[in-house]
Design an enzyme around this catalytic site. Structure first.
Site, PDB file in Angstrom:
ATOM      1  N   ASN A 166      46.413  17.911 -12.869  1.00  0.00           N
ATOM      2  CA  ASN A 166      45.038  18.389 -13.012  1.00  0.00           C
ATOM      3  C   ASN A 166      44.354  18.359 -11.648  1.00  0.00           C
ATOM      4  OD1 ASN A 166      41.931  17.589 -13.437  1.00  0.00           O
ATOM      5  ND2 ASN A 166      42.620  18.879 -15.126  1.00  0.00           N
ATOM      6  N   HIS A 167      43.548  19.410 -11.389  1.00  0.00           N
ATOM      7  CA  HIS A 167      42.937  19.575 -10.062  1.00  0.00           C
ATOM      8  C   HIS A 167      41.413  19.441 -10.129  1.00  0.00           C
ATOM      9  CE1 HIS A 167      42.387  20.947  -5.954  1.00  0.00           C
ATOM     10  NE2 HIS A 167      43.695  21.074  -5.812  1.00  0.00           N
ATOM     11  N   SER A 168      40.905  18.485 -10.879  1.00  0.00           N
ATOM     12  CA  SER A 168      39.461  18.255 -10.905  1.00  0.00           C
ATOM     13  C   SER A 168      38.987  17.640  -9.596  1.00  0.00           C
ATOM     14  CB  SER A 168      39.096  17.315 -12.058  1.00  0.00           C
ATOM     15  OG  SER A 168      39.284  17.950 -13.305  1.00  0.00           O
TER      16      SER A 168
END
Length: 342
Positions: A166-168
């Site tokens: 995930n690239h939050s």
């Protein structure tokens, strides 16, 4: 999806099975856009996206000696000759099926599904990706668990390579222009040394700009500048299973901000993580359908912490065991995000 408290809630979009809202004590702690359409047109920064079919960089945008041949990938890494985050239209840009309400391991959750066809972004083999998000409250702490599974389901080839994260971007002082003042504690200070094109040399060393593992440091307005892969398990190339979900969780990073009293701990079964201080962020202003203008967000307005395997494990044959799948041998990973307010 609620974690049983309206001040602790999550919102997901089908594009990229992405995380649009992570609310803690009424604060959204991830950088986001207010409407789904902006993720189609303005999200060069990969905000909240599920990254795949591979994560991070593939050296020279080429997979060599896979299925007895080579595969050329898209070059999309700025001035570097590499393929980044699955290519021009990686999984973060694709529409998943879902969200589908599920109960997983006794917790309220949602499931997303995406089937990536053979040849998409020139990767071999048809694969199925499943993403599960589950949420709950544990003694006042908002907990989001993310689980990934990828399987080779097509008959086009014997093997392929995969990786998901995930690239939050996290901002624990919401509304502030930068993350200045954020206190960071990492679970390791060992990292993959990079060559000038951001590809690992193979050396694992102590990162020079931060203290020892478990010791805190504070982000200033422009320092330290970090965009590196930190290593939790140096033996991973020879010992990391394709599916790490059964391994114990380890604390990769804890961040907090004294102004808001917000805290976040990220745990994972993965052997490494990318830590990025967001020095290249340039999120444009957008205007909603109702005419509200969301101001632009610039460099260091968020921190990305991406649990993963080693950078370029898909392209580096001696590391490929971490990400090469065959039929009946799925890839899997699990990460847990724990957030609270003092």
């Amino acid at each position: 999806m609620s974690a049983t408290n309206p001040d602790s809630a999550f919102t997901f979009f089908s594009q990229g099975a992405l995380l649009q809202e992570f609310k803690v004590a009424g604060h959204n702690i991830v950088q986001s856009f207010p409407e789904a359409k902006f993720y189609k047109t303005h999200n060069d920064a990969y905000l909240g996206e599920t990254i795949g079919r591979t994560t991070n960089r593939v050296k020279g945008a080429e997979l060599k000696s896979l299925n007895g041949r080579s595969y050329k990938l898209a070059v999309n890494d700025g001035n570097n000759p590499n393929s980044l985050h699955g290519g021009l239209q990686g999984w973060g840009k694709r529409d998943f099926e879902g969200p589908k309400a599920v109960n997983r391991n006794g917790k309220e959750g949602v499931q997303f599904r995406y089937v990536s066809q053979d040849g998409e972004e020139n990767y071999p083999g048809t694969v199925e990706c499943l993403v599960w998000y589950t949420a709950n409250i544990e003694q006042g702490t908002t907990v989001l668990e993310v689980e990934y599974q990828v399987e080779l389901v097509g008959d086009e080839c014997e093997e392929t390579v995969v990786g998901v994260t995930n690239h939050s971007y996290f901002q624990l002082n919401p509304g502030a222009p930068t993350t200045e003042g954020t206190v960071v504690t990492l679970g390791t200070n060992e990292y993959l040394v990079l060559d000038p094109t951001q590809i690992p040399t193979g050396e694992i060393a102590t990162f020079p700009a931060i203290p020892a593992a478990g010791e805190s440091f504070t982000l200033a307005a422009s320092t330290p500048r970090i965009d590196d892969c930190f290593v939790m398990d140096k033996a991973a190339p020879g010992s990391c299973p394709l599916d790490t979900r059964s391994l114990p969780l380890r604390s990769l990073a804890t961040i907090s901000h004294p102004t808001t009293g917000l805290h976040l701990e990220i745990q994972s079964t993965e052997p490494a993580f990318q830590f990025y201080t967001g020095d290249g962020l340039d999120i444009p202003e957008v205007e909603t359908d109702k005419g509200a203008k969301i101001p632009p967000r610039g460099k260091r307005s968020g921190i990305a912490i991406e649990p993963s395997r080693f950078v370029d494990c898909a392209g580096r044959e001696e590391w490929r065991g971490m990400c090469k799948i065959k039929k009946g041998r799925p890839w899997g990973a699990r990460s847990v995000y724990r957030a609270w307010k003092e």
